[in-house]
Design a protein around this motif. Structure first.
Motif, PDB file in Angstrom:
ATOM      1  N   MET A  29       0.848  -1.186   0.000  1.00 19.62           N
ATOM      2  CA  MET A  29       0.000   0.000   0.000  1.00 19.62           C
ATOM      3  C   MET A  29       0.883   1.234   0.000  1.00 19.62           C
ATOM      4  O   MET A  29       1.847   1.310   0.761  1.00 19.62           O
ATOM      5  N   PRO A  30       0.607   2.263  -0.835  1.00 22.15           N
ATOM      6  CA  PRO A  30       1.457   3.434  -0.896  1.00 22.15           C
ATOM      7  C   PRO A  30       1.424   4.225   0.394  1.00 22.15           C
ATOM      8  O   PRO A  30       0.423   4.233   1.115  1.00 22.15           O
ATOM      9  N   ALA A  31       2.545   4.902   0.690  1.00 24.26           N
ATOM     10  CA  ALA A  31       2.634   5.693   1.904  1.00 24.26           C
ATOM     11  C   ALA A  31       1.748   6.930   1.792  1.00 24.26           C
ATOM     12  O   ALA A  31       1.566   7.482   0.709  1.00 24.26           O
ATOM     13  N   PHE A  32       1.200   7.342   2.920  1.00 21.06           N
ATOM     14  CA  PHE A  32       0.368   8.531   2.983  1.00 21.06           C
ATOM     15  C   PHE A  32       1.154   9.629   3.693  1.00 21.06           C
ATOM     16  O   PHE A  32       1.612   9.425   4.813  1.00 21.06           O
ATOM     17  N   SER A  33       1.304  10.757   3.037  1.00 21.88           N
ATOM     18  CA  SER A  33       1.901  11.902   3.708  1.00 21.88           C
ATOM     19  C   SER A  33       0.781  12.713   4.337  1.00 21.88           C
ATOM     20  O   SER A  33      -0.350  12.720   3.849  1.00 21.88           O
ATOM     21  N   LEU A  34       1.083  13.362   5.435  1.00 20.41           N
ATOM     22  CA  LEU A  34       0.070  14.143   6.129  1.00 20.41           C
ATOM     23  C   LEU A  34      -0.337  15.356   5.302  1.00 20.41           C
ATOM     24  O   LEU A  34       0.495  16.011   4.664  1.00 20.41           O
ATOM     25  N   LYS A  35      -1.628  15.646   5.326  1.00 21.95           N
ATOM     26  CA  LYS A  35      -2.132  16.858   4.707  1.00 21.95           C
ATOM     27  C   LYS A  35      -1.764  18.047   5.593  1.00 21.95           C
ATOM     28  O   LYS A  35      -1.447  17.902   6.780  1.00 21.95           O
ATOM     29  N   THR A  36      -1.833  19.236   5.013  1.00 19.22           N
ATOM     30  CA  THR A  36      -1.453  20.437   5.754  1.00 19.22           C
ATOM     31  C   THR A  36      -2.276  20.583   7.026  1.00 19.22           C
ATOM     32  O   THR A  36      -1.744  20.853   8.111  1.00 19.22           O
ATOM     33  N   TYR A  37      -3.588  20.400   6.929  1.00 22.69           N
ATOM     34  CA  TYR A  37      -4.440  20.587   8.104  1.00 22.69           C
ATOM     35  C   TYR A  37      -4.163  19.516   9.162  1.00 22.69           C
ATOM     36  O   TYR A  37      -4.300  19.771  10.369  1.00 22.69           O
TER      37      TYR A  37
ATOM     38  N   PRO B 160       1.285  -4.723   7.762  1.00 26.69           N
ATOM     39  CA  PRO B 160       2.575  -4.149   7.363  1.00 26.69           C
ATOM     40  C   PRO B 160       2.428  -3.286   6.112  1.00 26.69           C
ATOM     41  O   PRO B 160       1.765  -3.672   5.148  1.00 26.69           O
ATOM     42  N   GLY B 161       3.023  -2.121   6.144  1.00 25.20           N
ATOM     43  CA  GLY B 161       2.975  -1.228   4.999  1.00 25.20           C
ATOM     44  C   GLY B 161       1.795  -0.293   4.980  1.00 25.20           C
ATOM     45  O   GLY B 161       1.776   0.678   4.207  1.00 25.20           O
ATOM     46  N   HIS B 162       0.777  -0.552   5.802  1.00 26.70           N
ATOM     47  CA  HIS B 162      -0.365   0.355   5.841  1.00 26.70           C
ATOM     48  C   HIS B 162       0.068   1.680   6.469  1.00 26.70           C
ATOM     49  O   HIS B 162       0.921   1.712   7.355  1.00 26.70           O
ATOM     50  N   ALA B 163      -0.527   2.768   6.017  1.00 27.22           N
ATOM     51  CA  ALA B 163      -0.128   4.092   6.492  1.00 27.22           C
ATOM     52  C   ALA B 163      -0.271   4.230   8.004  1.00 27.22           C
ATOM     53  O   ALA B 163       0.562   4.873   8.658  1.00 27.22           O
ATOM     54  N   TYR B 164      -1.327   3.642   8.583  1.00 30.25           N
ATOM     55  CA  TYR B 164      -1.511   3.740  10.028  1.00 30.25           C
ATOM     56  C   TYR B 164      -0.396   2.996  10.759  1.00 30.25           C
ATOM     57  O   TYR B 164       0.178   3.500  11.730  1.00 30.25           O
ATOM     58  N   ARG B 165      -0.109   1.801  10.293  1.00 31.89           N
ATOM     59  CA  ARG B 165       0.952   0.996  10.901  1.00 31.89           C
ATOM     60  C   ARG B 165       2.310   1.677  10.726  1.00 31.89           C
ATOM     61  O   ARG B 165       3.133   1.713  11.647  1.00 31.89           O
ATOM     62  N   THR B 166       2.538   2.226   9.552  1.00 36.67           N
ATOM     63  CA  THR B 166       3.816   2.872   9.264  1.00 36.67           C
ATOM     64  C   THR B 166       4.068   4.046  10.205  1.00 36.67           C
ATOM     65  O   THR B 166       5.200   4.278  10.636  1.00 36.67           O
ATOM     66  N   ALA B 167       3.007   4.792  10.532  1.00 34.34           N
ATOM     67  CA  ALA B 167       3.159   5.933  11.440  1.00 34.34           C
ATOM     68  C   ALA B 167       3.638   5.480  12.817  1.00 34.34           C
ATOM     69  O   ALA B 167       4.491   6.130  13.439  1.00 34.34           O
ATOM     70  N   LEU B 168       3.115   4.362  13.302  1.00 36.22           N
ATOM     71  CA  LEU B 168       3.538   3.850  14.603  1.00 36.22           C
ATOM     72  C   LEU B 168       4.930   3.223  14.532  1.00 36.22           C
ATOM     73  O   LEU B 168       5.744   3.382  15.452  1.00 36.22           O
ATOM     74  N   GLU B 169       5.204   2.512  13.443  1.00 32.60           N
ATOM     75  CA  GLU B 169       6.522   1.891  13.308  1.00 32.60           C
ATOM     76  C   GLU B 169       7.625   2.934  13.166  1.00 32.60           C
ATOM     77  O   GLU B 169       8.776   2.677  13.545  1.00 32.60           O
ATOM     78  N   ALA B 170       7.295   4.102  12.624  1.00 31.31           N
ATOM     79  CA  ALA B 170       8.291   5.165  12.515  1.00 31.31           C
ATOM     80  C   ALA B 170       8.776   5.593  13.900  1.00 31.31           C
ATOM     81  O   ALA B 170       9.918   6.034  14.066  1.00 31.31           O
ATOM     82  N   ALA B 171       7.904   5.458  14.901  1.00 32.25           N
ATOM     83  CA  ALA B 171       8.282   5.828  16.267  1.00 32.25           C
ATOM     84  C   ALA B 171       8.836   4.660  17.061  1.00 32.25           C
ATOM     85  O   ALA B 171       9.745   4.835  17.882  1.00 32.25           O
ATOM     86  N   TYR B 172       8.332   3.437  16.814  1.00 33.20           N
ATOM     87  CA  TYR B 172       8.657   2.319  17.688  1.00 33.20           C
ATOM     88  C   TYR B 172       9.284   1.123  16.976  1.00 33.20           C
ATOM     89  O   TYR B 172       9.634   0.139  17.636  1.00 33.20           O
ATOM     90  N   GLY B 173       9.437   1.201  15.684  1.00 39.09           N
ATOM     91  CA  GLY B 173      10.018   0.086  14.959  1.00 39.09           C
ATOM     92  C   GLY B 173       9.199  -1.175  15.151  1.00 39.09           C
ATOM     93  O   GLY B 173       7.976  -1.161  15.120  1.00 39.09           O
ATOM     94  N   GLN B 174       9.875  -2.281  15.389  1.00 41.44           N
ATOM     95  CA  GLN B 174       9.187  -3.550  15.600  1.00 41.44           C
ATOM     96  C   GLN B 174       8.830  -3.780  17.067  1.00 41.44           C
ATOM     97  O   GLN B 174       8.230  -4.805  17.404  1.00 41.44           O
ATOM     98  N   ALA B 175       9.210  -2.841  17.937  1.00 44.95           N
ATOM     99  CA  ALA B 175       8.838  -2.948  19.356  1.00 44.95           C
ATOM    100  C   ALA B 175       7.424  -2.410  19.529  1.00 44.95           C
ATOM    101  O   ALA B 175       7.174  -1.431  20.248  1.00 44.95           O
ATOM    102  N   LEU B 176       6.497  -3.054  18.854  1.00 47.29           N
ATOM    103  CA  LEU B 176       5.127  -2.559  18.767  1.00 47.29           C
ATOM    104  C   LEU B 176       4.163  -3.738  18.790  1.00 47.29           C
ATOM    105  O   LEU B 176       4.344  -4.719  18.059  1.00 47.29           O
ATOM    106  N   MET B 177       3.143  -3.650  19.630  1.00 49.04           N
ATOM    107  CA  MET B 177       2.083  -4.649  19.681  1.00 49.04           C
ATOM    108  C   MET B 177       0.743  -3.948  19.489  1.00 49.04           C
ATOM    109  O   MET B 177       0.434  -2.985  20.198  1.00 49.04           O
TER     110      MET B 177
END
Length: 401
Positions: free
Chosen positions: A1-9, A116-133
């Protein structure tokens, strides 16, 4: 799934939350930080600003980001959790409780946060890597005592799972041996004694009398109950409340206070007046500027429901024809809201009408209610998916593509 960048708002809403929490932490005053942030967003000195409403959560921050429907609230929440953990909780690996209004929304949110790869998951993994449940309530026994403080833990649940007047007989409040190791750890830290333990629920006579209960005896009366709710109260979770306008009752307030959250973030398009601390508000025009919605919205009134159904189907056909000129695949879907079983136009009646009147083929229709789960296992974004009409009822909430 393609990455989602945050909108301005979305970025601006997160920046507002960051400033508020930072100001609250440095000043020690939620009211001052709230007023300061509202003035930052509304610099007109002549405009009266609403006060911060501390009730019913006292010193626990509880603010709302008002995002119109279609504005990406779930993506925003995925980015907000690490921000809240860092800025307010000062926690490298927080525990978060993500509350949603229905089992359908829970399943959708959980699936996306685990994928894996979903924008929601990616946002959390950016902060916690694989140390995420990311778990639902049924999977909480898999949380080991050593996971606390070493992994970011996100529990996705419906508000109804926790919202009760009497806690006996509900799984999240029941004594469970699965959590014995957790409570042993907190007991060794002294967390189960003194003022901190006063808010924890204790074993009572009703717990001993529960059918099938074979763990507790008379000697356990008055001891801290080894329940998921008590465990959450000990770790003081960050709480996200999706569709928060549904969570403004005294019972809900009591439920959340029982869980002792460290901070509460509400997300809704329609905050309840005089009960909500709206920190940042996004307009429909801002969504339009980011191509998130198309304006104007066209409304038409029909006195007879068959006319409304026919016109909705014709409009969908027209939109699908227009979409053939788009570079990316778009398939409009109609969301019909039928009446519940007490009404005349139930989901089955509406489905049969669509088929009988040759307005839709049988394989193009799904019914998605609490009892009929026609959307389960379907990927509506798949070009091969034939669904073009979804029928639900007012008590259920689904997203529209």
């Amino acid at each position: 799934m393609p990455a989602f960048s945050l909108k301005t708002y979305q970025s601006q809403a997160l920046q507002s939350l960051d400033r508020f929490l930072a100001a609250a932490g440095s000043s020690g005053s939620l009211a001052h930080a709230f007023a300061q942030e509202l003035r930052h967003n509304e610099p007109d000195e002549a405009k009266a600003l609403p006060p911060y409403r501390a009730d019913p959560f006292g010193d626990t921050p509880c603010v709302c980001l008002r995002i119109p429907t279609g504005g990406g609230k779930t993506l925003l929440a995925s980015h907000a959790l690490p921000l809240m953990a860092r800025c307010w909780r000062q926690a490298d690996f927080p525990v978060a409780l993500w509350l949603v209004p229905s089992t359908t929304i829970r399943d959708q949110t959980l699936r996306a946060l685990q994928q894996p790869g979903h924008a929601y998951r990616t946002a959390l993994e950016a902060a916690y890597g694989q140390a995420l449940m990311v778990l639902d309530l049924d999977a909480t026994p898999t949380i080991a005592a050593q996971d606390l403080g070493r992994k970011a833990i996100v529990l996705v649940a419906t508000m109804q799972s926790f919202r009760v007047r009497q806690t006996q007989g509900r799984n999240v409040y029941a004594f469970s041996e699965d959590f014995d190791a957790h409570f042993a750890h907190f007991r060794s830290l002294g967390a189960l004694a003194g003022p901190a333990a006063e808010r924890l629920e204790k074993v009572g006579a009703a717990d001993l009398a529960e059918v099938g209960q074979a763990v507790l005896g008379a000697a356990d009366l008055g001891r801290v109950k080894h329940s998921l709710a008590n465990l959450l109260a000990l770790v003081r979770p960050l709480v996200v409340v999706d569709e928060a306008h549904n969570a403004k009752t005294d019972t809900t307030f009591d439920t959340l206070k029982r869980l002792a959250p460290s901070a509460i973030l509400e997300l809704t398009a329609t905050p309840v007046p005089r009960k909500t601390n709206v920190l940042y508000s996004v307009s429909a025009r801002e969504l339009q500027a980011e191509d998130m919605v198309k304006l104007p919205v066209m409304l038409a009134e029909h006195k007879a429901w068959p006319d409304a159904v026919r016109d909705a189907v014709l409009r969908r056909h027209h939109l699908e024809a227009e979409c053939q000129h788009e570079a990316r695949y778009i398939r409009p879907i109609v969301l019909f809201q039928a009446q519940d079983k007490a009404g005349a136009v139930t989901p089955e009646v509406l489905r049969q009408h669509l088929i009988t009147e040759k307005l839709a083929a049988e394989h193009e229709i799904v019914i998605a209610t609490g009892d009929q789960r026609g959307l389960d296992g379907l990927d509506l974004f798949d070009p091969g998916c034939p669904v073009r009409h979804v029928i639900t009822v007012p008590s259920d909430t689904y997203f529209v593509v």
